[in-house]
Design a protein around this motif. Structure first.
Motif, PDB file in Angstrom:
ATOM      1  N   THR A  41       0.912  -1.236  -0.100  1.00 13.32           N
ATOM      2  CA  THR A  41       0.068   0.013  -0.056  1.00 13.32           C
ATOM      3  C   THR A  41       0.900   1.274  -0.167  1.00 13.32           C
ATOM      4  O   THR A  41       0.808   2.157   1.027  1.00 13.32           O
ATOM      5  N   PRO A  42       1.804   1.569  -1.086  1.00 12.62           N
ATOM      6  CA  PRO A  42       2.472   2.538  -1.025  1.00 12.62           C
ATOM      7  C   PRO A  42       1.681   3.943  -1.097  1.00 12.62           C
ATOM      8  O   PRO A  42       0.788   4.225  -1.989  1.00 12.62           O
ATOM      9  N   ASN A  43       2.439   5.009  -0.645  1.00 14.06           N
ATOM     10  CA  ASN A  43       1.777   6.355  -0.618  1.00 14.06           C
ATOM     11  C   ASN A  43       0.225   6.314  -0.477  1.00 14.06           C
ATOM     12  O   ASN A  43      -0.417   6.981  -1.043  1.00 14.06           O
ATOM     13  N   THR A  44      -0.135   5.602   0.608  1.00 21.61           N
ATOM     14  CA  THR A  44      -1.519   5.654   1.112  1.00 21.61           C
ATOM     15  C   THR A  44      -1.759   6.238   2.467  1.00 21.61           C
ATOM     16  O   THR A  44      -0.658   6.193   3.397  1.00 21.61           O
ATOM     17  N   SER A  95      -9.761  -2.767   6.539  1.00 26.29           N
ATOM     18  CA  SER A  95      -8.974  -2.072   5.690  1.00 26.29           C
ATOM     19  C   SER A  95      -7.471  -2.087   6.351  1.00 26.29           C
ATOM     20  O   SER A  95      -7.150  -1.387   7.258  1.00 26.29           O
ATOM     21  N   VAL A  96      -6.985  -3.053   5.984  1.00 30.19           N
ATOM     22  CA  VAL A  96      -5.381  -3.349   6.691  1.00 30.19           C
ATOM     23  C   VAL A  96      -4.508  -2.700   5.424  1.00 30.19           C
ATOM     24  O   VAL A  96      -4.723  -3.197   4.211  1.00 30.19           O
ATOM     25  N   GLY A  97      -3.582  -2.237   6.017  1.00 25.81           N
ATOM     26  CA  GLY A  97      -2.354  -1.314   5.122  1.00 25.81           C
ATOM     27  C   GLY A  97      -1.149  -1.925   5.410  1.00 25.81           C
ATOM     28  O   GLY A  97      -0.960  -2.694   6.449  1.00 25.81           O
ATOM     29  N   SER A 151      -5.908  -0.077   2.148  1.00 28.93           N
ATOM     30  CA  SER A 151      -6.151  -1.754   2.309  1.00 28.93           C
ATOM     31  C   SER A 151      -5.517  -2.363   1.280  1.00 28.93           C
ATOM     32  O   SER A 151      -5.627  -2.029  -0.066  1.00 28.93           O
ATOM     33  N   THR A 152      -5.372  -3.492   1.591  1.00 29.96           N
ATOM     34  CA  THR A 152      -4.511  -4.557   0.582  1.00 29.96           C
ATOM     35  C   THR A 152      -5.521  -4.984  -0.297  1.00 29.96           C
ATOM     36  O   THR A 152      -5.156  -5.531  -1.389  1.00 29.96           O
ATOM     37  N   SER A 192       0.456   4.852   5.406  1.00 32.33           N
ATOM     38  CA  SER A 192       0.324   3.439   5.732  1.00 32.33           C
ATOM     39  C   SER A 192       1.286   2.656   4.837  1.00 32.33           C
ATOM     40  O   SER A 192       1.363   1.424   4.987  1.00 32.33           O
ATOM     41  N   GLY A 193       2.248   3.474   4.039  1.00 31.37           N
ATOM     42  CA  GLY A 193       2.953   2.449   3.215  1.00 31.37           C
ATOM     43  C   GLY A 193       4.107   1.733   3.848  1.00 31.37           C
ATOM     44  O   GLY A 193       4.946   2.247   4.682  1.00 31.37           O
ATOM     45  N   ALA A 194       4.413   0.587   3.506  1.00 31.98           N
ATOM     46  CA  ALA A 194       5.478  -0.201   3.988  1.00 31.98           C
ATOM     47  C   ALA A 194       6.484  -0.764   2.880  1.00 31.98           C
ATOM     48  O   ALA A 194       5.931  -0.874   1.716  1.00 31.98           O
TER      49      ALA A 194
END
Length: 369
Positions: A81-84, A202-204, A89-90, A239-241
């Motif tokens: 979820t980059p740049n969110t 909604s999981v990021g 949400s995945t 939320s980005g990882a």
């Protein structure tokens, strides 16, 4: 003699000056006679030098040199979820992005995503709608350019979902593009309608910080790292990882609560976190407030554990450098932004001096009442 022609007072002055000169010469190092020495013991200090201060010249050890960036050949990167923002949400299109960054022609053959080490507990892949909310999604390939995708499978069943997802590739070269989406849910909301209470379905990437990623290449190279919060966003609650997979990245930090323990219920929001590691190593401490929301979930929640949160409410980062004692103490102020919140997860990662993070510390959990 000349002294007979001088007044008595001048003779006294000259004699005193001669005594002073001889005394100072005797105090010089290397003099034939024993030199006067200023010591910490007044009994061993000559009267002429007793008024001088004691100066100890103890040099500090030099800081370790900045290491050079480790050379590498095979390499890959995974973004989640980059740049969110926090509501990422995945489930959404292209929520996972895979890059082959190899420099010498290695092809990415397999990517394994293991959620057992993620920051938030009980987050699982939910391809069949048996874990988390009632909406599910199996892997959907959203972008595929230049490579062949040979399919996927899951391992390690967990409360109706799975902890591990394995993706298989052929001819995945540097510069090819691959992105996909899949549902990830907290098991605590199993059976509730989507998107769950307080959008917990909604999981990021933020909730999945610490997930272990393994990349296998066609030449047999295997690289392992863990996801960390992405840098460079203007939104402090993004939320980005990201997981960068290459050789020579930093080891895992060790965390402890100064004067306390983890997991624990704490009465004060003011805590000090101690990070242990190599002297001179840059480190980032991540503090995420989580909340547990179960309103409307059948049975009031599924498989709930103490200190369990099922969504992120906010995040903060603290940076520093490990000191000469091999530790760094960072004061933090825990947060409880709403009644369901106050579950603070704390972790850290070392930087390789060039912006790339290594393995992630085993998280601490501190909850405010």
């Amino acid at each position: 003699m000349i002294f007979r022609k001088l007044p008595v007072v001048w003779i006294i002055i000259l004699a005193a000056f001669a005594v002073f000169v001889m005394t100072m010469m005797a105090a010089l190092p290397g003099a034939d006679n024993a030199s006067a020495e200023r010591s910490a013991d007044p009994a061993n200090t000559s009267p002429e030098l007793a008024h001088l201060p004691i100066v100890q010249n103890i040099p500090l050890p030099p800081p370790p040199p900045t290491p050079t960036s480790s050379p590498y050949s095979a390499a890959a990167t995974l973004y989640i979820t980059p740049n969110t923002d926090l509501l990422a949400s995945t489930f959404n299109t292209a929520s996972f992005v895979v890059n082959n960054d190899s420099l010498n022609g290695q092809r990415l053959a397999e990517l394994r995503i293991d959620l057992r080490t993620r920051l938030f507990p009980d987050m699982v892949f939910d391809p069949y709608g048996k874990a988390g909310d009632t909406v599910a999604k199996d892997v959907v390939v959203d972008v595929r350019e230049g490579l062949s995708f040979d399919g996927h499978f899951y391992e390690t069943p967990h409360d109706g979902g799975f902890d591990q997802l394995i993706l298989k590739f052929r001819n995945f070269d540097r510069g090819d593009r691959f992105a996909f989406s899949v549902d990830v849910d907290p098991t605590s909301i199993t059976g509730v309608a989507a998107p769950g209470p307080h959008l917990t379905g909604s999981v990021g990437g933020l909730e999945l910080v610490g997930a272990t990623i393994t990349a296998t290449f066609d030449d047999g190279t295997v690289l392992v790292n863990q996801t960390w919060r992405m840098d460079g966003s203007s939104d402090p609650n993004h939320s980005g990882a990201i997981a960068v997979l290459r050789p020579g990245l930093p080891e895992r930090p060790v965390l402890e609560v100064v004067g306390g323990s983890s997991p624990a219920m704490v009465g004060s929001p003011d805590q000090v976190i101690r990070i242990s590691g190599p002297v001179g190593r840059p480190v980032v401490l991540l503090v995420v407030e989580g909340g547990l929301f179960t309103a409307g979930v059948p049975g009031g929640g599924v498989d709930l554990d103490p200190f369990e949160a099922n969504t992120a409410l906010g995040a903060r980062e603290f940076t520093g450098v490990i000191g000469l004692a091999g530790i760094l103490d960072i004061p933090v102020n825990l947060r409880k932004s709403m009644p369901e919140g106050g579950i603070n997860y704390i972790t850290a990662a070392f930087d390789n001096h060039y912006g790339v993070k290594g393995m992630v510390a085993t998280p601490l959990a501190l909850q405010l009442p």
